[in-house]
Design a protein around this motif. Structure first.
Motif, PDB file in Angstrom:
ATOM      1  N   ALA A  89      36.198  24.758 -37.974  1.00  0.00           N
ATOM      2  CA  ALA A  89      35.205  24.599 -36.906  1.00  0.00           C
ATOM      3  C   ALA A  89      35.827  24.884 -35.542  1.00  0.00           C
ATOM      4  O   ALA A  89      35.228  25.593 -34.718  1.00  0.00           O
ATOM      5  N   LEU A  90      37.018  24.356 -35.298  1.00  0.00           N
ATOM      6  CA  LEU A  90      37.684  24.595 -34.020  1.00  0.00           C
ATOM      7  C   LEU A  90      37.966  26.079 -33.809  1.00  0.00           C
ATOM      8  O   LEU A  90      37.798  26.607 -32.704  1.00  0.00           O
ATOM      9  N   GLU A  91      38.373  26.756 -34.866  1.00  0.00           N
ATOM     10  CA  GLU A  91      38.651  28.188 -34.741  1.00  0.00           C
ATOM     11  C   GLU A  91      37.363  28.980 -34.509  1.00  0.00           C
ATOM     12  O   GLU A  91      37.347  29.919 -33.723  1.00  0.00           O
ATOM     13  N   LEU A  92      36.285  28.585 -35.171  1.00  0.00           N
ATOM     14  CA  LEU A  92      35.007  29.266 -34.954  1.00  0.00           C
ATOM     15  C   LEU A  92      34.480  29.001 -33.543  1.00  0.00           C
ATOM     16  O   LEU A  92      33.874  29.882 -32.926  1.00  0.00           O
ATOM     17  N   LEU A  93      34.710  27.810 -33.032  1.00  0.00           N
ATOM     18  CA  LEU A  93      34.254  27.475 -31.681  1.00  0.00           C
ATOM     19  C   LEU A  93      34.994  28.264 -30.603  1.00  0.00           C
ATOM     20  O   LEU A  93      34.464  28.470 -29.515  1.00  0.00           O
ATOM     21  N   THR A  94      36.202  28.693 -30.897  1.00  0.00           N
ATOM     22  CA  THR A  94      36.988  29.415 -29.893  1.00  0.00           C
ATOM     23  C   THR A  94      36.906  30.926 -30.028  1.00  0.00           C
ATOM     24  O   THR A  94      37.506  31.636 -29.223  1.00  0.00           O
ATOM     25  N   GLU A  95      36.186  31.417 -31.014  1.00  0.00           N
ATOM     26  CA  GLU A  95      36.020  32.865 -31.132  1.00  0.00           C
ATOM     27  C   GLU A  95      35.318  33.401 -29.889  1.00  0.00           C
ATOM     28  O   GLU A  95      34.511  32.702 -29.266  1.00  0.00           O
ATOM     29  N   ALA A  96      35.609  34.640 -29.562  1.00  0.00           N
ATOM     30  CA  ALA A  96      35.050  35.261 -28.353  1.00  0.00           C
ATOM     31  C   ALA A  96      33.522  35.243 -28.344  1.00  0.00           C
ATOM     32  O   ALA A  96      32.903  35.063 -27.309  1.00  0.00           O
ATOM     33  N   ASN A  97      32.913  35.451 -29.485  1.00  0.00           N
ATOM     34  CA  ASN A  97      31.451  35.510 -29.534  1.00  0.00           C
ATOM     35  C   ASN A  97      30.835  34.234 -30.126  1.00  0.00           C
ATOM     36  O   ASN A  97      29.726  34.277 -30.654  1.00  0.00           O
ATOM     37  N   SER A  98      31.529  33.111 -29.999  1.00  0.00           N
ATOM     38  CA  SER A  98      31.004  31.873 -30.585  1.00  0.00           C
ATOM     39  C   SER A  98      29.705  31.429 -29.915  1.00  0.00           C
ATOM     40  O   SER A  98      28.903  30.731 -30.522  1.00  0.00           O
ATOM     41  N   TRP A  99      29.494  31.827 -28.687  1.00  0.00           N
ATOM     42  CA  TRP A  99      28.265  31.443 -27.988  1.00  0.00           C
ATOM     43  C   TRP A  99      27.029  32.050 -28.652  1.00  0.00           C
ATOM     44  O   TRP A  99      25.923  31.574 -28.447  1.00  0.00           O
ATOM     45  N   LYS A 100      27.222  33.072 -29.484  1.00  0.00           N
ATOM     46  CA  LYS A 100      26.094  33.690 -30.192  1.00  0.00           C
ATOM     47  C   LYS A 100      25.674  32.871 -31.417  1.00  0.00           C
ATOM     48  O   LYS A 100      24.593  33.075 -31.939  1.00  0.00           O
ATOM     49  N   ARG A 101      26.535  31.980 -31.876  1.00  0.00           N
ATOM     50  CA  ARG A 101      26.249  31.183 -33.069  1.00  0.00           C
ATOM     51  C   ARG A 101      25.811  29.781 -32.657  1.00  0.00           C
ATOM     52  O   ARG A 101      26.330  29.206 -31.711  1.00  0.00           O
ATOM     53  N   SER A 102      24.888  29.249 -33.393  1.00  0.00           N
ATOM     54  CA  SER A 102      24.478  27.869 -33.128  1.00  0.00           C
ATOM     55  C   SER A 102      25.536  26.916 -33.667  1.00  0.00           C
ATOM     56  O   SER A 102      26.307  27.260 -34.578  1.00  0.00           O
ATOM     57  N   LEU A 103      25.571  25.716 -33.113  1.00  0.00           N
ATOM     58  CA  LEU A 103      26.517  24.717 -33.588  1.00  0.00           C
ATOM     59  C   LEU A 103      26.234  24.340 -35.042  1.00  0.00           C
ATOM     60  O   LEU A 103      27.156  24.086 -35.811  1.00  0.00           O
ATOM     61  N   THR A 104      24.966  24.338 -35.406  1.00  0.00           N
ATOM     62  CA  THR A 104      24.602  24.048 -36.793  1.00  0.00           C
ATOM     63  C   THR A 104      25.159  25.111 -37.724  1.00  0.00           C
ATOM     64  O   THR A 104      25.679  24.796 -38.800  1.00  0.00           O
ATOM     65  N   ASP A 105      25.095  26.372 -37.313  1.00  0.00           N
ATOM     66  CA  ASP A 105      25.648  27.467 -38.107  1.00  0.00           C
ATOM     67  C   ASP A 105      27.161  27.320 -38.257  1.00  0.00           C
ATOM     68  O   ASP A 105      27.710  27.525 -39.337  1.00  0.00           O
ATOM     69  N   ILE A 106      27.839  26.951 -37.191  1.00  0.00           N
ATOM     70  CA  ILE A 106      29.285  26.748 -37.244  1.00  0.00           C
ATOM     71  C   ILE A 106      29.623  25.581 -38.171  1.00  0.00           C
ATOM     72  O   ILE A 106      30.562  25.659 -38.971  1.00  0.00           O
ATOM     73  N   ALA A 107      28.843  24.514 -38.096  1.00  0.00           N
ATOM     74  CA  ALA A 107      29.065  23.363 -38.978  1.00  0.00           C
ATOM     75  C   ALA A 107      28.905  23.760 -40.441  1.00  0.00           C
ATOM     76  O   ALA A 107      29.741  23.413 -41.284  1.00  0.00           O
ATOM     77  N   GLU A 108      27.856  24.500 -40.754  1.00  0.00           N
ATOM     78  CA  GLU A 108      27.623  24.947 -42.128  1.00  0.00           C
ATOM     79  C   GLU A 108      28.718  25.900 -42.598  1.00  0.00           C
ATOM     80  O   GLU A 108      29.195  25.804 -43.725  1.00  0.00           O
TER      81      GLU A 108
END
Length: 160
Positions: A89-108
């Motif tokens: 989750a932390l790595e997905l949150l810091t990706e350059a385009n993480s703002w395009k993904r919802s937090l729910t999507d990152i959690a899943e």
């Protein structure tokens, strides 16, 4: 390589004993069992259904025997699963385009059963909320490095 010698010795003991059909001492097999279980967890932590019961079923051990096996490890089985998911989750949150993904999507995508579970895990791991983590990447990098050490994973993320 010296770190892997006890694991390799344990795996070789298991292999030789199975080929010769002679019983091995439990202590000789302990490291090989732990390595196999951790590998299973690393392969499956993104699966939201993975929990201790799934690991028990995979390992053919009772829940108590599984916890006894991991008693000298830095984290127990459930903590290992949670640490891998939190690191993802932390790595997905810091990706350059993480703002395009919802937090729910990152959690899943990280294997959490809910956004709330991810929020709790991130707060416990970093001491910060998701918003603070995104705004303060230095804290995130320090904590991610600690989670990598704890889980035995490299910079590129959890190995398979």
């Amino acid at each position: 390589m010296p770190r892997l010698q006890p694991v390799l010795r344990s795996m070789m003991t298991a292999l030789v004993n199975s080929l010769l059909e002679t019983p091995a001492e439990d202590g000789d097999l302990r490291l090989a069992r732990i390595a196999a279980i951790k590998k299973f967890i690393r392969r499956n932590y993104r699966n939201r259904a993975l929990d201790v019961d799934e690991v028990v079923a995979y390992s053919f051990l009772s829940r108590r025997a599984l916890y006894d096996l991991f008693e000298d490890e830095e984290v127990q089985v459930s903590g290992y699963i949670r640490a891998l998911r939190t690191l993802e989750a932390l790595e997905l949150l810091t990706e350059a385009n993480s703002w395009k993904r919802s937090l729910t999507d990152i959690a899943e995508a990280s294997g959490f059963t809910s956004l709330q579970a991810m929020r709790r895990a991130v707060r416990e791991a970093t001491g910060s909320s998701l918003r603070d983590v995104k705004e303060n990447p230095e804290v995130l990098q320090i904590r991610a490095a600690e989670l990598r050490r704890l889980t035995g994973t490299g910079r590129e993320g959890p190995p398979l």
